[in-house]
Scaffold this motif. Structure first.
Motif, PDB file in Angstrom:
ATOM      1  N   MET A  72     -21.974 -19.574   4.540  1.00 56.18           N
ATOM      2  CA  MET A  72     -22.735 -18.399   4.147  1.00 56.18           C
ATOM      3  C   MET A  72     -22.958 -17.466   5.339  1.00 56.18           C
ATOM      4  O   MET A  72     -23.127 -17.918   6.476  1.00 56.18           O
ATOM      5  CB  MET A  72     -24.102 -18.804   3.592  1.00 56.18           C
ATOM      6  CG  MET A  72     -24.068 -19.630   2.326  1.00 56.18           C
ATOM      7  SD  MET A  72     -25.772 -20.018   1.787  1.00 56.18           S
ATOM      8  CE  MET A  72     -25.445 -20.992   0.316  1.00 56.18           C
ATOM      9  N   ALA A  77     -30.679 -15.475   1.077  1.00 53.91           N
ATOM     10  CA  ALA A  77     -29.980 -16.094  -0.053  1.00 53.91           C
ATOM     11  C   ALA A  77     -30.893 -16.090  -1.270  1.00 53.91           C
ATOM     12  O   ALA A  77     -32.113 -16.187  -1.156  1.00 53.91           O
ATOM     13  CB  ALA A  77     -29.575 -17.523   0.287  1.00 53.91           C
ATOM     14  N   GLN A  78     -30.310 -15.976  -2.436  1.00 56.38           N
ATOM     15  CA  GLN A  78     -31.065 -15.960  -3.692  1.00 56.38           C
ATOM     16  C   GLN A  78     -31.222 -17.383  -4.221  1.00 56.38           C
ATOM     17  O   GLN A  78     -30.270 -18.172  -4.199  1.00 56.38           O
ATOM     18  CB  GLN A  78     -30.364 -15.088  -4.730  1.00 56.38           C
ATOM     19  CG  GLN A  78     -30.161 -13.643  -4.285  1.00 56.38           C
ATOM     20  CD  GLN A  78     -31.467 -12.959  -3.948  1.00 56.38           C
ATOM     21  OE1 GLN A  78     -32.436 -13.034  -4.707  1.00 56.38           O
ATOM     22  NE2 GLN A  78     -31.494 -12.295  -2.798  1.00 56.38           N
ATOM     23  N   GLN A  97     -36.307 -16.496  -2.503  1.00 56.95           N
ATOM     24  CA  GLN A  97     -35.277 -16.337  -1.494  1.00 56.95           C
ATOM     25  C   GLN A  97     -35.478 -17.354  -0.381  1.00 56.95           C
ATOM     26  O   GLN A  97     -36.556 -17.902  -0.197  1.00 56.95           O
ATOM     27  CB  GLN A  97     -35.309 -14.931  -0.890  1.00 56.95           C
ATOM     28  CG  GLN A  97     -34.925 -13.817  -1.843  1.00 56.95           C
ATOM     29  CD  GLN A  97     -34.908 -12.463  -1.156  1.00 56.95           C
ATOM     30  OE1 GLN A  97     -35.564 -12.248  -0.138  1.00 56.95           O
ATOM     31  NE2 GLN A  97     -34.141 -11.537  -1.705  1.00 56.95           N
ATOM     32  N   THR A  99     -33.885 -17.898   3.879  1.00 55.72           N
ATOM     33  CA  THR A  99     -33.154 -17.239   4.948  1.00 55.72           C
ATOM     34  C   THR A  99     -32.032 -18.131   5.450  1.00 55.72           C
ATOM     35  O   THR A  99     -32.255 -19.296   5.797  1.00 55.72           O
ATOM     36  CB  THR A  99     -34.085 -16.880   6.110  1.00 55.72           C
ATOM     37  OG1 THR A  99     -35.128 -16.029   5.629  1.00 55.72           O
ATOM     38  CG2 THR A  99     -33.326 -16.165   7.219  1.00 55.72           C
ATOM     39  N   VAL A 100     -30.827 -17.574   5.481  1.00 52.05           N
ATOM     40  CA  VAL A 100     -29.665 -18.266   6.011  1.00 52.05           C
ATOM     41  C   VAL A 100     -29.490 -17.860   7.471  1.00 52.05           C
ATOM     42  O   VAL A 100     -29.466 -16.671   7.794  1.00 52.05           O
ATOM     43  CB  VAL A 100     -28.392 -17.912   5.217  1.00 52.05           C
ATOM     44  CG1 VAL A 100     -27.176 -18.602   5.821  1.00 52.05           C
ATOM     45  CG2 VAL A 100     -28.564 -18.298   3.755  1.00 52.05           C
ATOM     46  N   ARG A 131     -25.322 -17.005  -1.736  1.00 54.06           N
ATOM     47  CA  ARG A 131     -25.314 -16.058  -0.625  1.00 54.06           C
ATOM     48  C   ARG A 131     -23.887 -15.589  -0.381  1.00 54.06           C
ATOM     49  O   ARG A 131     -22.915 -16.287  -0.685  1.00 54.06           O
ATOM     50  CB  ARG A 131     -25.874 -16.726   0.641  1.00 54.06           C
ATOM     51  CG  ARG A 131     -25.793 -15.909   1.915  1.00 54.06           C
ATOM     52  CD  ARG A 131     -26.656 -14.666   1.855  1.00 54.06           C
ATOM     53  NE  ARG A 131     -26.429 -13.804   3.014  1.00 54.06           N
ATOM     54  CZ  ARG A 131     -26.778 -12.531   3.079  1.00 54.06           C
ATOM     55  NH1 ARG A 131     -27.377 -11.942   2.054  1.00 54.06           N
ATOM     56  NH2 ARG A 131     -26.543 -11.816   4.157  1.00 54.06           N
ATOM     57  N   THR A 132     -23.727 -14.388   0.160  1.00 49.80           N
ATOM     58  CA  THR A 132     -22.415 -13.835   0.485  1.00 49.80           C
ATOM     59  C   THR A 132     -21.661 -14.752   1.442  1.00 49.80           C
ATOM     60  O   THR A 132     -22.251 -15.307   2.375  1.00 49.80           O
ATOM     61  CB  THR A 132     -22.577 -12.446   1.136  1.00 49.80           C
ATOM     62  OG1 THR A 132     -23.353 -11.627   0.264  1.00 49.80           O
ATOM     63  CG2 THR A 132     -21.227 -11.802   1.389  1.00 49.80           C
ATOM     64  N   PRO A 139     -18.802 -15.114  -3.214  1.00 55.50           N
ATOM     65  CA  PRO A 139     -20.130 -15.632  -2.888  1.00 55.50           C
ATOM     66  C   PRO A 139     -20.106 -17.157  -2.780  1.00 55.50           C
ATOM     67  O   PRO A 139     -19.306 -17.822  -3.430  1.00 55.50           O
ATOM     68  CB  PRO A 139     -20.991 -15.174  -4.073  1.00 55.50           C
ATOM     69  CG  PRO A 139     -20.249 -14.029  -4.670  1.00 55.50           C
ATOM     70  CD  PRO A 139     -18.797 -14.325  -4.456  1.00 55.50           C
TER      71      PRO A 139
END
Length: 282
Positions: A72, A77-78, A97, A99-100, A131-132, A139
């Motif tokens: 990621m 991130a969702q 959410q 955090t990555v 996450r992207t 994703p």
């Protein structure tokens, strides 16, 4: 303790629109590990890492996602609870959410979102993190399976029932307040010290109990220093009476030298009438 819960169901097909990490249904295993300080409910996510719900003594559960080599991109991130394929027509429920961070490591989710994820698992939903991915790819989607969860949750709760009432973080710096001119312990102070006693007796790594006594600035400095000494002794004597080793204590008496707040107000003076208890480990 450690318990493992295999899932004896068929494998599911993963969606093609995202790079999905999810353990095959027949390989899903929940593990419950813990002691009186912390309990963990974990699931290995094939190809990605480990998803863990952590309950520390005296605290609410949190969620941790450990990546072996995180694909990621850094950022938000969702989180959502997703219905499994055998429940078509159910919409995903947003959770929040997380955090990555760059590279491998542990990502953490606070207790509000962790509680919603656990509620989703109890309803047969699958907590999912999306996450992207890098280089403009699909994703990245990480799915925590609900297969085998119910029995694992029962044993997790058994572990939780054996946790201490407080954690080290909660009790390692405790403030005991006193009435004006007094050195007697209130019922509230005794309740706090009772919790400290339970923790001190359980944690063999406690090497020192530091007690710092303080007063407000009412009266002369010599009297205030003596009053701070009496307050420290009241705390120490209570703890020793409850079975704490007397050799662990280090005592200091400061009088009115180090106020926490202004002595110009009653509220400030009340804050300054205190003993600070600190627990020190190796």
């Amino acid at each position: 303790m450690t318990r493992t819960y295999p899932a004896l169901l068929l494998a599911l097909a993963l969606p093609a629109q995202a790079l999905t990490f999810q353990t095959r249904m027949e390989d899903v295993q929940w593990q419950v590990t813990g002691d009186q300080f912390a309990c963990r409910l974990s699931q290995s996510v094939a190809g990605y890492g480990e998803a863990t719900f952590v309950r520390l003594a005296g605290e609410q559960p949190a969620f941790e996602l450990k990546a072996w080599d995180n694909p990621m991109t850094p950022g938000a991130a969702q989180l959502y609870n997703e219905a499994p394929p055998w429940r078509p027509g159910s919409n995903a429920v947003p959770v929040g959410q997380m955090t990555v961070h760059q590279g491998a490591g542990v990502m953490q989710v606070p207790y509000q979102q962790a509680g919603r994820m656990l509620a989703g698992l109890a309803s047969g939903l699958q907590p999912t993190i999306m996450r992207t991915g890098y280089a403009g790819g699909d994703p990245v989607r990480v799915v925590v399976s609900s297969v085998g969860y119910q029995q694992a949750w029962l044993d997790f709760q058994k572990c939780v029932s054996g946790l201490l009432p407080v954690s080290y973080a909660q009790i390692s710096e405790s403030l005991i307040s006193f009435a004006s001119g007094g050195d007697k312990l209130s019922a509230q102070a005794k309740a706090m010290l009772d919790a400290a006693v339970i923790y001190i007796k359980a944690d063999a790594d406690i090497q020192e109990i530091l007690l710092d006594g303080h007063s407000d600035n009412q009266g002369n400095r010599l009297d205030n220093r003596e009053l701070s000494r009496q307050r420290v002794l009241a705390v120490k004597d209570y703890l020793v009476e409850q079975g704490v080793n007397e050799e662990l204590f280090a005592l200091r008496f400061h009088g009115d030298r180090y106020p926490l707040a202004s002595n110009r107000t009653e509220q400030g003076r009340a804050a300054n009438r205190r003993v600070m208890l600190r627990l020190e480990k190796e």
